[in-house]
Design a protein around this motif. Structure first.
Motif, PDB file in Angstrom:
ATOM      1  N   UNK A  10       0.846  -1.255  -0.115  1.00 27.71           N
ATOM      2  CA  UNK A  10       0.137   0.072   0.021  1.00 27.71           C
ATOM      3  C   UNK A  10       0.760   1.310  -0.059  1.00 27.71           C
ATOM      4  N   UNK A  11       2.019   1.303   0.752  1.00 28.65           N
ATOM      5  CA  UNK A  11       2.770   2.362   0.866  1.00 28.65           C
ATOM      6  C   UNK A  11       3.471   2.706  -0.441  1.00 28.65           C
ATOM      7  N   UNK A  12       4.175   1.537  -1.029  1.00 29.06           N
ATOM      8  CA  UNK A  12       4.769   1.810  -2.357  1.00 29.06           C
ATOM      9  C   UNK A  12       3.639   2.354  -3.304  1.00 29.06           C
ATOM     10  N   UNK A  13       2.570   1.627  -3.499  1.00 27.60           N
ATOM     11  CA  UNK A  13       1.374   2.064  -4.530  1.00 27.60           C
ATOM     12  C   UNK A  13       1.210   3.522  -4.130  1.00 27.60           C
ATOM     13  N   UNK A  14       1.083   4.015  -3.021  1.00 32.51           N
ATOM     14  CA  UNK A  14       0.683   5.242  -2.729  1.00 32.51           C
ATOM     15  C   UNK A  14       1.906   6.124  -3.173  1.00 32.51           C
ATOM     16  N   UNK A  15       2.864   5.842  -2.865  1.00 36.14           N
ATOM     17  CA  UNK A  15       4.158   6.577  -3.212  1.00 36.14           C
ATOM     18  C   UNK A  15       4.136   6.823  -4.785  1.00 36.14           C
ATOM     19  N   UNK A  16       3.831   5.821  -5.466  1.00 33.76           N
ATOM     20  CA  UNK A  16       3.989   5.709  -7.103  1.00 33.76           C
ATOM     21  C   UNK A  16       2.956   6.703  -7.388  1.00 33.76           C
ATOM     22  N   UNK A  17       1.653   6.608  -7.016  1.00 35.01           N
ATOM     23  CA  UNK A  17       0.646   7.456  -7.244  1.00 35.01           C
ATOM     24  C   UNK A  17       0.953   9.014  -6.981  1.00 35.01           C
ATOM     25  N   UNK A  18       1.644   9.199  -6.043  1.00 35.62           N
ATOM     26  CA  UNK A  18       1.739  10.475  -5.524  1.00 35.62           C
ATOM     27  C   UNK A  18       2.899  11.149  -6.391  1.00 35.62           C
ATOM     28  N   UNK A  19       3.821  10.438  -6.905  1.00 29.65           N
ATOM     29  CA  UNK A  19       4.757  10.654  -8.096  1.00 29.65           C
ATOM     30  C   UNK A  19       4.236  11.142  -9.321  1.00 29.65           C
ATOM     31  N   UNK A  20       3.449  10.257  -9.840  1.00 34.00           N
ATOM     32  CA  UNK A  20       2.635  10.331 -10.840  1.00 34.00           C
ATOM     33  C   UNK A  20       1.951  11.758 -11.106  1.00 34.00           C
ATOM     34  N   UNK A  21       1.011  11.672 -10.006  1.00 38.39           N
ATOM     35  CA  UNK A  21       0.176  12.675 -10.010  1.00 38.39           C
ATOM     36  C   UNK A  21       0.776  14.202  -9.914  1.00 38.39           C
ATOM     37  N   UNK A  22       1.868  14.539  -9.320  1.00 37.06           N
ATOM     38  CA  UNK A  22       2.807  15.462  -9.324  1.00 37.06           C
ATOM     39  C   UNK A  22       3.552  15.899 -10.418  1.00 37.06           C
ATOM     40  N   UNK A  23       3.781  14.840 -11.459  1.00 32.51           N
ATOM     41  CA  UNK A  23       4.461  14.962 -12.561  1.00 32.51           C
ATOM     42  C   UNK A  23       5.882  14.720 -12.239  1.00 32.51           C
ATOM     43  N   UNK A  24       6.118  14.416 -10.900  1.00 33.54           N
ATOM     44  CA  UNK A  24       7.555  13.988 -10.414  1.00 33.54           C
ATOM     45  C   UNK A  24       8.327  13.133 -11.083  1.00 33.54           C
ATOM     46  N   UNK A  25       7.630  12.070 -11.720  1.00 33.46           N
ATOM     47  CA  UNK A  25       8.018  10.733 -12.204  1.00 33.46           C
ATOM     48  C   UNK A  25       8.442  11.335 -13.646  1.00 33.46           C
ATOM     49  N   UNK A  26       7.655  12.084 -14.513  1.00 35.81           N
ATOM     50  CA  UNK A  26       7.965  12.716 -15.820  1.00 35.81           C
ATOM     51  C   UNK A  26       9.190  13.316 -15.731  1.00 35.81           C
ATOM     52  N   UNK A  27       9.437  14.178 -14.919  1.00 30.43           N
ATOM     53  CA  UNK A  27      10.614  15.169 -14.654  1.00 30.43           C
ATOM     54  C   UNK A  27      11.778  14.041 -14.394  1.00 30.43           C
ATOM     55  N   UNK A  28      11.622  13.184 -13.610  1.00 26.58           N
ATOM     56  CA  UNK A  28      12.761  12.339 -13.254  1.00 26.58           C
ATOM     57  C   UNK A  28      13.214  11.502 -14.534  1.00 26.58           C
ATOM     58  N   UNK A  29      12.207  11.190 -15.241  1.00 29.87           N
ATOM     59  CA  UNK A  29      12.337  10.493 -16.207  1.00 29.87           C
ATOM     60  C   UNK A  29      13.185  11.066 -17.454  1.00 29.87           C
ATOM     61  N   UNK A  30      12.710  12.637 -17.383  1.00 27.42           N
ATOM     62  CA  UNK A  30      13.212  13.553 -18.499  1.00 27.42           C
ATOM     63  C   UNK A  30      14.773  13.842 -18.064  1.00 27.42           C
ATOM     64  N   UNK A  31      15.019  13.905 -16.745  1.00 23.46           N
ATOM     65  CA  UNK A  31      16.319  14.386 -16.215  1.00 23.46           C
ATOM     66  C   UNK A  31      17.238  13.261 -16.593  1.00 23.46           C
ATOM     67  N   UNK A  32      16.756  11.892 -16.598  1.00 24.42           N
ATOM     68  CA  UNK A  32      17.539  10.674 -16.803  1.00 24.42           C
ATOM     69  C   UNK A  32      17.976  10.426 -18.153  1.00 24.42           C
ATOM     70  N   UNK A  33      17.213  10.910 -19.204  1.00 26.21           N
ATOM     71  CA  UNK A  33      17.497  10.851 -20.464  1.00 26.21           C
ATOM     72  C   UNK A  33      18.073  11.896 -21.091  1.00 26.21           C
ATOM     73  N   UNK A  34      19.409  11.621 -21.277  1.00 29.54           N
ATOM     74  CA  UNK A  34      20.196  12.804 -21.747  1.00 29.54           C
ATOM     75  C   UNK A  34      20.829  12.298 -23.047  1.00 29.54           C
ATOM     76  N   UNK A  35      21.332  13.398 -23.878  1.00 32.12           N
ATOM     77  CA  UNK A  35      21.736  13.195 -25.183  1.00 32.12           C
ATOM     78  C   UNK A  35      23.202  12.915 -25.250  1.00 32.12           C
ATOM     79  N   UNK A  36      23.965  12.987 -24.153  1.00 34.79           N
ATOM     80  CA  UNK A  36      25.370  12.982 -24.027  1.00 34.79           C
ATOM     81  C   UNK A  36      25.858  11.589 -24.745  1.00 34.79           C
ATOM     82  N   UNK A  37      25.075  10.389 -24.457  1.00 32.24           N
ATOM     83  CA  UNK A  37      25.661   9.115 -24.945  1.00 32.24           C
ATOM     84  C   UNK A  37      24.894   8.827 -26.265  1.00 32.24           C
ATOM     85  N   UNK A  38      24.176   9.862 -26.901  1.00 30.48           N
ATOM     86  CA  UNK A  38      23.275   9.560 -28.195  1.00 30.48           C
ATOM     87  C   UNK A  38      24.466   9.205 -29.246  1.00 30.48           C
ATOM     88  N   UNK A  39      24.073   8.422 -30.092  1.00 31.35           N
ATOM     89  CA  UNK A  39      25.210   8.427 -31.422  1.00 31.35           C
ATOM     90  C   UNK A  39      24.238   8.751 -32.547  1.00 31.35           C
TER      91      UNK A  39
END
Length: 128
Positions: A10-39
């Protein structure tokens, strides 16, 4: 399952929902995707996924990027002052072989967009 396990779920599910609803998960995904290693191959795939190029253009560009002949042409052209990665790929698309590139006159070279009189002359000097 024990009560503690259900509580953990329940706690893990709730935390996931909170991250998703605030957009934090999207911002984290965008931050992890960098072009530095792109070919260049990654870049072409992304342009296709973004709808900037169609499937035929994707295949054509990938062929130029992975073809040994094209790699040789790109390497030769890349060594010329004023010819960067993009122009060297354009030259590899235009000329079927190293011999064709070496046999090209200034007019042939200038048919490639971005190759003007000065760059064509530098290419001719380097390739002869």
């Amino acid at each position: 399952m024990t009560e503690w396990a259900w509580l953990l779920v329940a706690v893990v599910y709730g935390a996931g929902q909170a991250l998703h609803s605030t957009g934090a998960l999207d911002r984290l995904s965008a931050a992890l995707e960098t072009d530095e290693g792109s070919t260049p191959i990654d870049d072409v795939h992304q342009r296709y996924l973004d709808g900037e190029i169609d499937e035929n253009e994707l295949e054509r560009r990938l062929e130029v990027l992975v073809d040994d002949r094209a790699a040789t042409i790109r390497d030769m052209a890349d060594d010329v002052d004023g010819i960067g990665e993009e122009l060297s790929r354009d030259l590899a698309r235009e000329f079927d072989s190293v011999a064709d590139l070496r046999g090209a006159d200034a007019e042939d070279l200038q048919r490639v967009e971005g190759i003007g009189e000065m760059r064509a002359e530098r290419l001719r000097e380097k390739l002869s």
